[in-house]
Design a protein around this motif. Structure first.
Motif, mmCIF file in Angstrom:
data_model
loop_
_atom_site.group_PDB
_atom_site.id
_atom_site.type_symbol
_atom_site.label_atom_id
_atom_site.label_comp_id
_atom_site.label_asym_id
_atom_site.label_seq_id
_atom_site.Cartn_x
_atom_site.Cartn_y
_atom_site.Cartn_z
ATOM 1 N N PHE A 26 0.848 -1.196 0.000
ATOM 2 C CA PHE A 26 0.000 0.000 0.000
ATOM 3 C C PHE A 26 0.888 1.253 0.000
ATOM 4 N N ALA A 27 1.942 1.197 0.830
ATOM 5 C CA ALA A 27 2.872 2.332 0.917
ATOM 6 C C ALA A 27 3.713 2.433 -0.353
ATOM 7 N N GLU A 28 4.237 1.299 -0.844
ATOM 8 C CA GLU A 28 5.093 1.285 -2.034
ATOM 9 C C GLU A 28 4.392 1.884 -3.250
ATOM 10 N N ARG A 29 3.097 1.689 -3.327
ATOM 11 C CA ARG A 29 2.330 2.247 -4.435
ATOM 12 C C ARG A 29 1.921 3.688 -4.191
ATOM 13 N N GLY A 30 2.332 4.223 -3.053
ATOM 14 C CA GLY A 30 2.015 5.620 -2.733
ATOM 15 C C GLY A 30 0.532 5.885 -2.597
ATOM 16 N N MET A 31 -0.208 4.874 -2.192
ATOM 17 C CA MET A 31 -1.668 5.036 -2.128
ATOM 18 C C MET A 31 -2.080 5.979 -1.004
ATOM 19 N N ASP A 32 -1.337 5.936 0.109
ATOM 20 C CA ASP A 32 -1.646 6.865 1.205
ATOM 21 C C ASP A 32 -1.396 8.291 0.744
ATOM 22 N N LYS A 33 -0.309 8.493 -0.006
ATOM 23 C CA LYS A 33 0.031 9.837 -0.514
ATOM 24 C C LYS A 33 -0.996 10.303 -1.539
ATOM 25 N N ALA A 34 -1.608 9.331 -2.258
ATOM 26 C CA ALA A 34 -2.630 9.675 -3.253
ATOM 27 C C ALA A 34 -3.976 9.979 -2.595
ATOM 28 N N GLY A 35 -4.005 9.921 -1.268
ATOM 29 C CA GLY A 35 -5.224 10.321 -0.544
ATOM 30 C C GLY A 35 -6.241 9.205 -0.375
ATOM 31 N N ILE A 36 -5.841 7.951 -0.637
ATOM 32 C CA ILE A 36 -6.773 6.843 -0.407
ATOM 33 C C ILE A 36 -6.575 6.345 1.023
ATOM 34 N N LYS A 37 -7.636 6.463 1.812
ATOM 35 C CA LYS A 37 -7.529 6.015 3.214
ATOM 36 C C LYS A 37 -7.681 4.506 3.295
ATOM 37 N N LEU A 38 -7.110 3.949 4.346
ATOM 38 C CA LEU A 38 -7.270 2.526 4.576
ATOM 39 C C LEU A 38 -8.113 2.338 5.832
ATOM 40 N N ILE A 39 -9.218 1.592 5.676
ATOM 41 C CA ILE A 39 -10.054 1.247 6.830
ATOM 42 C C ILE A 39 -10.272 -0.269 6.795
ATOM 43 N N GLY A 40 -10.767 -0.829 7.887
ATOM 44 C CA GLY A 40 -11.000 -2.272 7.872
ATOM 45 C C GLY A 40 -11.424 -2.802 9.216
ATOM 46 N N THR A 41 -11.478 -4.121 9.297
ATOM 47 C CA THR A 41 -11.595 -4.757 10.602
ATOM 48 C C THR A 41 -10.180 -4.795 11.183
ATOM 49 N N GLY A 42 -10.072 -4.980 12.499
ATOM 50 C CA GLY A 42 -8.781 -4.847 13.171
ATOM 51 C C GLY A 42 -7.778 -5.940 12.849
ATOM 52 N N ASP A 43 -8.156 -6.912 12.037
ATOM 53 C CA ASP A 43 -7.221 -7.985 11.663
ATOM 54 C C ASP A 43 -6.002 -7.426 10.929
ATOM 55 N N VAL A 44 -6.202 -6.337 10.188
ATOM 56 C CA VAL A 44 -5.119 -5.803 9.351
ATOM 57 C C VAL A 44 -4.059 -5.076 10.182
ATOM 58 N N THR A 45 -4.488 -4.468 11.291
ATOM 59 C CA THR A 45 -3.521 -3.781 12.162
ATOM 60 C C THR A 45 -3.271 -4.593 13.438
ATOM 61 N N ASP A 46 -3.215 -5.892 13.250
ATOM 62 C CA ASP A 46 -2.904 -6.889 14.268
ATOM 63 C C ASP A 46 -1.774 -6.417 15.201
ATOM 64 N N ASP A 47 -2.036 -6.428 16.497
ATOM 65 C CA ASP A 47 -1.050 -5.965 17.482
ATOM 66 C C ASP A 47 0.288 -6.694 17.419
ATOM 67 N N ASP A 48 0.270 -7.939 16.969
ATOM 68 C CA ASP A 48 1.485 -8.754 16.894
ATOM 69 C C ASP A 48 2.507 -8.134 15.933
ATOM 70 N N ILE A 49 2.006 -7.524 14.836
ATOM 71 C CA ILE A 49 2.909 -7.039 13.784
ATOM 72 C C ILE A 49 2.808 -5.539 13.545
ATOM 73 N N LEU A 50 1.937 -4.874 14.292
ATOM 74 C CA LEU A 50 1.684 -3.448 14.059
ATOM 75 C C LEU A 50 2.965 -2.615 14.117
ATOM 76 N N ASN A 51 3.815 -2.905 15.094
ATOM 77 C CA ASN A 51 5.034 -2.114 15.255
ATOM 78 C C ASN A 51 5.973 -2.225 14.065
ATOM 79 N N SER A 52 5.898 -3.342 13.330
ATOM 80 C CA SER A 52 6.790 -3.540 12.186
ATOM 81 C C SER A 52 6.289 -2.814 10.938
ATOM 82 N N MET A 53 5.086 -2.250 10.990
ATOM 83 C CA MET A 53 4.511 -1.651 9.780
ATOM 84 C C MET A 53 5.048 -0.254 9.485
#
Ligand code: VNL
Length: 398
Positions: free
Chosen positions: A245-272
Motif C-alpha cells: 500500500f505504501a510502495e504504491r504511494g496510495m496513502d500519498k494519493a489520498g486513499i484512506k485505509l479502513i477495515g476490521t482490526g485484523d489488518v492492524t494486528d497488534d502482533d505485527i503493528l510495530n513492524s509496519m
C-alpha cells in the motif's frame, strides 16, 4: 508345620497387593483413575503462514493456566498441543485421535475457518465440546451444537467501521478481502451497512487466501480512486498488504485505509512503520485497551513471552481457557453435554472488556471499538476512541 508357615508367609506378602488390585478395580468401575485428568486438546497452526496465531493462542492458554491453577475439581488439567499446519484434513485427523485415543474432555483452538468447519462433525458425533478461539466466520457455530466461540465474528467487526466511515467523510469505497469465509462475511456486512448509511461501494475485490499477491489488486484500487479501501486479511497478512500500500504511494494519493482490526494486528503493528499511522479499524480487542485487567494481562503475557505483545488471537485463547476451566469447575470435571451446558451463558470481564457466551447461539457477545493507529512513546497502538456496547453477532439476527 512347614506348609502352614509357607501359606502364612505368602498371604502376608500378597495382602498389600491384593488391596491395591481391589482398589484399582473398584476405582476403574467408577472411572476414577481414567478421570483423574481433565484433558484439553488444543489444535493450532504452529508452523506455516499462520504460525503467529498458534503461538499467540498457546502462550495465552499457558498463561491462563499458570495464573489460575492447573487443577480443577480435584483433577489435573492436561493441555495437549498439536500442530495442524493449517491443513483442514490434518486438523480433523488430529481431533479424531485426541477424542478416541487421548479421551480429551474438550477440543479447542482452530486458527482458521476451514479448520473449524472440517472438525465440526467430530464434535457432534463424539459429543465433545469444541471451543473456537480464533476462527471468525459467522456460520461456524451453526456447524455443530457442540461449538462454543470465544474469538469474534467478522459481521461484528465489519459493521462498526461501516457506521463510522460515512460520518467521517468517506463516501466511496472499494472493498478488498481475503477470498474465503471471513472475507466474504466482512465484505457482505460492511457493504450492506455502508449502503444503508448512504455510502457507495464502487468495486468488491477478493484476493486468494494463501500467498496473496496484493499488487494487481492495489493497482486497480489506485485507478478507481475511492475515498477509502476497506480491508479484511487474516491475522499475520497485514504487514505485506501495508507495505505494498505504501510502495504504491496510495496513502500519498489520498486513499484512506479502513477495515476490521485484523489488518492492524497488534502482533505485527510495530513492524509496519508510519504508513499505518491514522488507519481506522473496528475490532473487539486492542493491546492498549484501557482497563486494569488488560494492563495486567498485557504485562504478564509480554513478560512470559520475551516481549511478545498479545493480539486478539491471544485474547481469544485466554478467554477460551477461562470458559473451559470454569465449565470444568461447575460440572465437576465433566465432559459432553454437562461440560457444554456449563459453558453456555458464562459472563465475565475479559481483557477485551465485558463478555458473554450467548446461551442460545453459543457465540460471543462483546464490545466493538473504533480505533485509530497512533504513536504512543516509540510504539504503534490501536487507540480505542468509541465503543459499540454488547454486540451480538449480526450474522445470527434473522
Ligand atoms: C480467520 C478470521 C482467521 C480472522 C484470521 O487470522 C482472522 C478465519 C488467522 O476465520 O479463518 O484474523
Amino acid at each position: 508345620d512347614n506348609t502352614q508357615l509357607l501359606h502364612a508367609g505368602v498371604n502376608q506378602w500378597l495382602a498389600p497387593y491384593y488391596i491395591v488390585v481391589m482398589v484399582a478395580l473398584t476405582a476403574g468401575t467408577f472411572s476414577a483413575f481414567a478421570q483423574e485428568k481433565f484433558s484439553i486438546g488444543l489444535i493450532l497452526p504452529m508452523t506455516g503462514p499462520f504460525a503467529s496465531t498458534g503461538k499467540q493462542i498457546e502462550a495465552a492458554a499457558r498463561l491462563y493456566m499458570a495464573q489460575n491453577g492447573d487443577t480443577v475439581a480435584g483433577k489435573k488439567v492436561e493441555l495437549i498441543v498439536k500442530d495442524d499446519t493449517s491443513a483442514p484434513d490434518v486438523t480433523k485427523r488430529i481431533a479424531q485421535e485426541l477424542v478416541v485415543n487421548d479421551k480429551v474432555n474438550v477440543l479447542a483452538g482452530f486458527g482458521l475457518t476451514p479448520l473449524a468447519l472440517a472438525t465440526a462433525p467430530i464434535a457432534t458425533q463424539s459429543k465433545t465440546p469444541l471451543v473456537v478461539m480464533a476462527a471468525a466466520t459467522s456460520s461456524i457455530t451453526q456447524a455443530s451444537p457442540y461449538i462454543v466461540r470465544t474469538s469474534f465474528t467478522l459481521p461484528q467487526a465489519a459493521v462498526g467501521i461501516a457506521d463510522w466511515a460515512p460520518k467521517n467523510g468517506i463516501k466511496k469505497v472499494v472493498t478488498l478481502v481475503s477470498d474465503y469465509g471471513p472475507g466474504i462475511d466482512a465484505e457482505k456486512y460492511f457493504k450492506d451497512r455502508f449502503l444503508f448509511n448512504g455510502g457507495q461501494v464502487i468495486e468488491t475485490l477478493r484476493v486468494p487466501m494463501r500467498n496473496p499477491d496484493f499488487a494487481p489488486f492495489l493497482q486497480k484500487v489506485r485507478d478507481l480512486k475511492p475515498d477509502a479501501m476497506f480491508v479484511f486479511v487474516p491475522s499475520g497478512a497485514g504487514a505485506a498488504l501495508m507495505k505494498q500500500f505504501a510502495e504504491r504511494g496510495m496513502d500519498k494519493a489520498g486513499i484512506k485505509l479502513i477495515g476490521t482490526g485484523d489488518v492492524t494486528d497488534d502482533d505485527i503493528l510495530n513492524s509496519m512503520g508510519d504508513v499505518a499511522l491514522g488507519v481506522v479499524t473496528s475490532h473487539h480487542y486492542s493491546a492498549s485497551h484501557n482497563s486494569p485487567l488488560n494492563k495486567k494481562f498485557v504485562e504478564a503475557f509480554t513478560k512470559a513471552n520475551h516481549g511478545l505483545r498479545p493480539n486478539f488471537m491471544a485474547v481469544g485463547g485466554y478467554d477460551g481457557m477461562r470458559v473451559i476451566i470454569e465449565a470444568a469447575r461447575a460440572s465437576k470435571g465433566g465432559s459432553g453435554e454437562a461440560l457444554l451446558n456449563a459453558m453456555k451463558g458464562q459472563s465475565f470481564e475479559s481483557p477485551r472488556g465485558p463478555m458473554l457466551i450467548d446461551p442460545q447461539t453459543r457465540d460471543v457477545v462483546h464490545n466493538v471499538y473504533i480505533r485509530k493507529v497512533e504513536k504512543v512513546g516509540d510504539q504503534l497502538f490501536n487507540q480505542e476512541f468509541s465503543t459499540i456496547k454488547d454486540m451480538k453477532d449480526p450474522g445470527k439476527a434473522k
